[in-house]
Design a protein around this motif. Sequence first.
Motif, PDB file in Angstrom:
ATOM      1  N   PHE A  77       0.829  -1.208   0.000  1.00 35.99           N
ATOM      2  CA  PHE A  77       0.000   0.000   0.000  1.00 35.99           C
ATOM      3  C   PHE A  77       0.860   1.254   0.000  1.00 35.99           C
ATOM      4  N   ASP A  78       1.869   1.299   0.864  1.00 32.19           N
ATOM      5  CA  ASP A  78       2.685   2.500   1.004  1.00 32.19           C
ATOM      6  C   ASP A  78       3.400   2.841  -0.311  1.00 32.19           C
ATOM      7  N   LYS A  79       4.001   1.836  -0.922  1.00 30.43           N
ATOM      8  CA  LYS A  79       4.691   2.056  -2.198  1.00 30.43           C
ATOM      9  C   LYS A  79       3.708   2.543  -3.262  1.00 30.43           C
ATOM     10  N   GLU A  80       2.575   1.868  -3.375  1.00 31.46           N
ATOM     11  CA  GLU A  80       1.588   2.233  -4.400  1.00 31.46           C
ATOM     12  C   GLU A  80       1.016   3.628  -4.164  1.00 31.46           C
ATOM     13  N   GLN A  81       0.767   3.985  -2.902  1.00 32.38           N
ATOM     14  CA  GLN A  81       0.198   5.298  -2.603  1.00 32.38           C
ATOM     15  C   GLN A  81       1.202   6.408  -2.886  1.00 32.38           C
ATOM     16  N   ILE A  82       2.472   6.191  -2.549  1.00 35.58           N
ATOM     17  CA  ILE A  82       3.520   7.181  -2.873  1.00 35.58           C
ATOM     18  C   ILE A  82       3.563   7.383  -4.387  1.00 35.58           C
ATOM     19  N   MET A  83       3.603   6.283  -5.142  1.00 35.19           N
ATOM     20  CA  MET A  83       3.683   6.364  -6.601  1.00 35.19           C
ATOM     21  C   MET A  83       2.453   7.067  -7.176  1.00 35.19           C
ATOM     22  N   GLU A  84       1.265   6.725  -6.674  1.00 36.07           N
ATOM     23  CA  GLU A  84       0.024   7.323  -7.184  1.00 36.07           C
ATOM     24  C   GLU A  84       0.003   8.822  -6.920  1.00 36.07           C
ATOM     25  N   GLN A  85       0.379   9.234  -5.713  1.00 37.18           N
ATOM     26  CA  GLN A  85       0.322  10.658  -5.377  1.00 37.18           C
ATOM     27  C   GLN A  85       1.386  11.445  -6.141  1.00 37.18           C
ATOM     28  N   CYS A  86       2.577  10.865  -6.330  1.00 38.48           N
ATOM     29  CA  CYS A  86       3.606  11.515  -7.153  1.00 38.48           C
ATOM     30  C   CYS A  86       3.115  11.671  -8.588  1.00 38.48           C
ATOM     31  N   ASP A  87       2.538  10.612  -9.143  1.00 41.73           N
ATOM     32  CA  ASP A  87       2.012  10.676 -10.512  1.00 41.73           C
ATOM     33  C   ASP A  87       0.930  11.744 -10.634  1.00 41.73           C
ATOM     34  N   TYR A  88       0.003  11.757  -9.690  1.00 41.13           N
ATOM     35  CA  TYR A  88      -1.107  12.713  -9.721  1.00 41.13           C
ATOM     36  C   TYR A  88      -0.589  14.149  -9.714  1.00 41.13           C
ATOM     37  N   LEU A  89       0.440  14.416  -8.893  1.00 44.78           N
ATOM     38  CA  LEU A  89       0.975  15.771  -8.772  1.00 44.78           C
ATOM     39  C   LEU A  89       2.065  16.077  -9.803  1.00 44.78           C
ATOM     40  N   GLY A  90       2.462  15.054 -10.578  1.00 43.97           N
ATOM     41  CA  GLY A  90       3.486  15.256 -11.593  1.00 43.97           C
ATOM     42  C   GLY A  90       4.861  15.534 -11.009  1.00 43.97           C
ATOM     43  N   ILE A  91       5.157  14.874  -9.880  1.00 40.80           N
ATOM     44  CA  ILE A  91       6.472  15.057  -9.264  1.00 40.80           C
ATOM     45  C   ILE A  91       7.230  13.737  -9.235  1.00 40.80           C
ATOM     46  N   GLU A  92       8.527  13.842  -9.058  1.00 40.79           N
ATOM     47  CA  GLU A  92       9.391  12.659  -9.035  1.00 40.79           C
ATOM     48  C   GLU A  92       9.260  11.931  -7.699  1.00 40.79           C
ATOM     49  N   ASN A  93       9.187  10.608  -7.778  1.00 44.39           N
ATOM     50  CA  ASN A  93       9.173   9.776  -6.577  1.00 44.39           C
ATOM     51  C   ASN A  93      10.485  10.004  -5.833  1.00 44.39           C
ATOM     52  N   PRO A  94      10.437  10.328  -4.524  1.00 40.93           N
ATOM     53  CA  PRO A  94      11.681  10.592  -3.798  1.00 40.93           C
ATOM     54  C   PRO A  94      12.500   9.332  -3.480  1.00 40.93           C
ATOM     55  N   PHE A  95      11.914   8.165  -3.736  1.00 43.93           N
ATOM     56  CA  PHE A  95      12.563   6.911  -3.375  1.00 43.93           C
ATOM     57  C   PHE A  95      13.143   6.209  -4.595  1.00 43.93           C
ATOM     58  N   SER A  96      14.049   5.272  -4.338  1.00 43.91           N
ATOM     59  CA  SER A  96      14.681   4.488  -5.401  1.00 43.91           C
ATOM     60  C   SER A  96      13.703   3.442  -5.944  1.00 43.91           C
ATOM     61  N   GLU A  97      14.160   2.708  -6.917  1.00 41.49           N
ATOM     62  CA  GLU A  97      13.368   1.610  -7.494  1.00 41.49           C
ATOM     63  C   GLU A  97      13.429   0.363  -6.613  1.00 41.49           C
ATOM     64  N   ASN A  98      14.360   0.336  -5.669  1.00 45.50           N
ATOM     65  CA  ASN A  98      14.621  -0.850  -4.859  1.00 45.50           C
ATOM     66  C   ASN A  98      13.751  -0.841  -3.597  1.00 45.50           C
ATOM     67  N   TYR A  99      12.633  -1.587  -3.640  1.00 45.61           N
ATOM     68  CA  TYR A  99      11.654  -1.614  -2.549  1.00 45.61           C
ATOM     69  C   TYR A  99      11.566  -3.008  -1.943  1.00 45.61           C
ATOM     70  N   ILE A 100      11.486  -3.064  -0.613  1.00 47.31           N
ATOM     71  CA  ILE A 100      11.286  -4.327   0.089  1.00 47.31           C
ATOM     72  C   ILE A 100       9.900  -4.324   0.717  1.00 47.31           C
ATOM     73  N   ASN A 101       9.105  -5.320   0.370  1.00 49.24           N
ATOM     74  CA  ASN A 101       7.804  -5.521   1.000  1.00 49.24           C
ATOM     75  C   ASN A 101       8.068  -6.379   2.241  1.00 49.24           C
ATOM     76  N   ILE A 102       8.083  -5.746   3.407  1.00 49.75           N
ATOM     77  CA  ILE A 102       8.423  -6.446   4.654  1.00 49.75           C
ATOM     78  C   ILE A 102       7.402  -7.539   4.965  1.00 49.75           C
ATOM     79  N   MET A 103       6.132  -7.294   4.669  1.00 51.26           N
ATOM     80  CA  MET A 103       5.095  -8.306   4.929  1.00 51.26           C
ATOM     81  C   MET A 103       5.393  -9.581   4.138  1.00 51.26           C
TER      82      MET A 103
END
Length: 181
Positions: A106-132
């Motif tokens: 959820f967190d990764k997807e929500q960050i990406m969605e909100q960045c896309d909506y606002l037309g800004i660059e994702n502040p995080f790298s492509e390397n994501y770990i889903n801890i769950m």
Amino acid sequence: MKTTNEIIIIDLEATCWENDRIPAGQKTDIIEIGICELNRITREISKKQSIYIIPERSRINKFCTELTGITPQLIEEKGIYFEEACEKIKDEYHSAQLTWAGFGNFDKEQIMEQCDYLGIENPFSENYINIMYQFKKYNGLFKMMGLKRALHFMNMDFEGNHHSGADDAYNAARILREILR
């Protein structure tokens, strides 16, 4: 699992509604980015903080406040815009170069969605770990479970307040620290 020595762990709180009934004209907005950093070598968890975000597409209602503890007044006093929060994270955590993680997708997807909506660059790298997912795999489980149950499964107590982004990020970091042992 490929990762950097420092890992940024986040947990978001977002505007929410009873029974997931989003009112017409509103969209889910991030209202808190809980964040901390795990050093894989020293095993220290540091830089824990809450970054409160001014919602731009929705309002914080009573249900959301009861769940998260975040009030419109808190946002008015301490909130910054999402774009400012992204810049703060890049500056303070050097997030573009580091692995980042969250408990679920959820967190990764929500960050990406909100960045896309606002037309800004994702502040995080492509390397994501889903801890769950890593927790499930590490323990040979077939079903996913929530953060509090995962901590209990690992004989750990939850520290802080559930649905506080900073506390949830910190507790997720504790699980990841054990998995990466």
